[in-house]
Design a protein around this motif. Sequence first.
Motif, PDB file in Angstrom:
ATOM      1  N   THR A  40       0.834  -1.206   0.000  1.00  0.00           N
ATOM      2  CA  THR A  40       0.000   0.000   0.000  1.00  0.00           C
ATOM      3  C   THR A  40       0.867   1.252   0.000  1.00  0.00           C
ATOM      4  OG1 THR A  40      -1.816  -1.138   1.086  1.00  0.00           O
ATOM      5  CG2 THR A  40      -1.785   1.265   1.257  1.00  0.00           C
TER       6      THR A  40
ATOM      7  N   LEU B 253       2.298   1.716  -3.433  1.00  0.00           N
ATOM      8  CA  LEU B 253       1.281   2.209  -4.375  1.00  0.00           C
ATOM      9  C   LEU B 253       0.983   3.686  -4.129  1.00  0.00           C
ATOM     10  CD1 LEU B 253      -1.059  -0.908  -4.426  1.00  0.00           C
ATOM     11  CD2 LEU B 253       0.323  -0.048  -6.345  1.00  0.00           C
TER      12      LEU B 253
ATOM     13  N   ALA C 147       2.261  -6.081  -5.572  1.00  0.00           N
ATOM     14  CA  ALA C 147       1.212  -5.315  -6.243  1.00  0.00           C
ATOM     15  C   ALA C 147       0.940  -5.911  -7.623  1.00  0.00           C
ATOM     16  CB  ALA C 147       1.620  -3.854  -6.378  1.00  0.00           C
TER      17      ALA C 147
ATOM     18  N   GLU D 197      -3.618  -2.894  -9.662  1.00  0.00           N
ATOM     19  CA  GLU D 197      -3.431  -1.993  -8.522  1.00  0.00           C
ATOM     20  C   GLU D 197      -2.558  -0.807  -8.905  1.00  0.00           C
ATOM     21  OE1 GLU D 197      -3.832  -5.041  -4.748  1.00  0.00           O
ATOM     22  OE2 GLU D 197      -1.961  -5.051  -5.895  1.00  0.00           O
TER      23      GLU D 197
ATOM     24  N   GLU E 120      -4.629   1.550 -10.970  1.00  0.00           N
ATOM     25  CA  GLU E 120      -5.551   2.344 -10.158  1.00  0.00           C
ATOM     26  C   GLU E 120      -4.818   3.456  -9.418  1.00  0.00           C
ATOM     27  OE1 GLU E 120      -8.347   0.240  -7.695  1.00  0.00           O
ATOM     28  OE2 GLU E 120      -8.838  -1.153  -9.319  1.00  0.00           O
TER      29      GLU E 120
END
Length: 119
Positions: free
Chosen positions: A46, A49, A76, A80, A83
């Motif tokens: 996370t 990203l 990832a 992902e 996005e």
Amino acid sequence: MMHYDSKDSKYGRDLRKGAPKDFEALTALEGSVFADDGEHALSKKTRELMAIAVATTTQCPHCVEIHSRAAAKAGATEAELSEAVMVSAALRAGGAMTHGWMSMKYFQEEGSQEKGSQD
């Protein structure tokens, strides 16, 4: 002429020599933020990203490369990553729109001042 070469990071040595305490502090912060030490509420994936979304917004090619590679290593998916990039694009477009509002405000304020001075 190519503006970005991942080998340019070697010039960081010169920055470190010029501002050693600041360089060390920045390096420590970055190391802490991206550490995979179990101390973070957000997963490594996370955080990577998020870094991609920020890097594509700030348009830092070195950050895009480093964090895209790190996101892949953190598990990832292409979806992902896609996005994260689209979140970045939406926010960048939103920033352009709100700066457009400011442009309109200043334009109209200037126009009303000129109109008032003509009366």
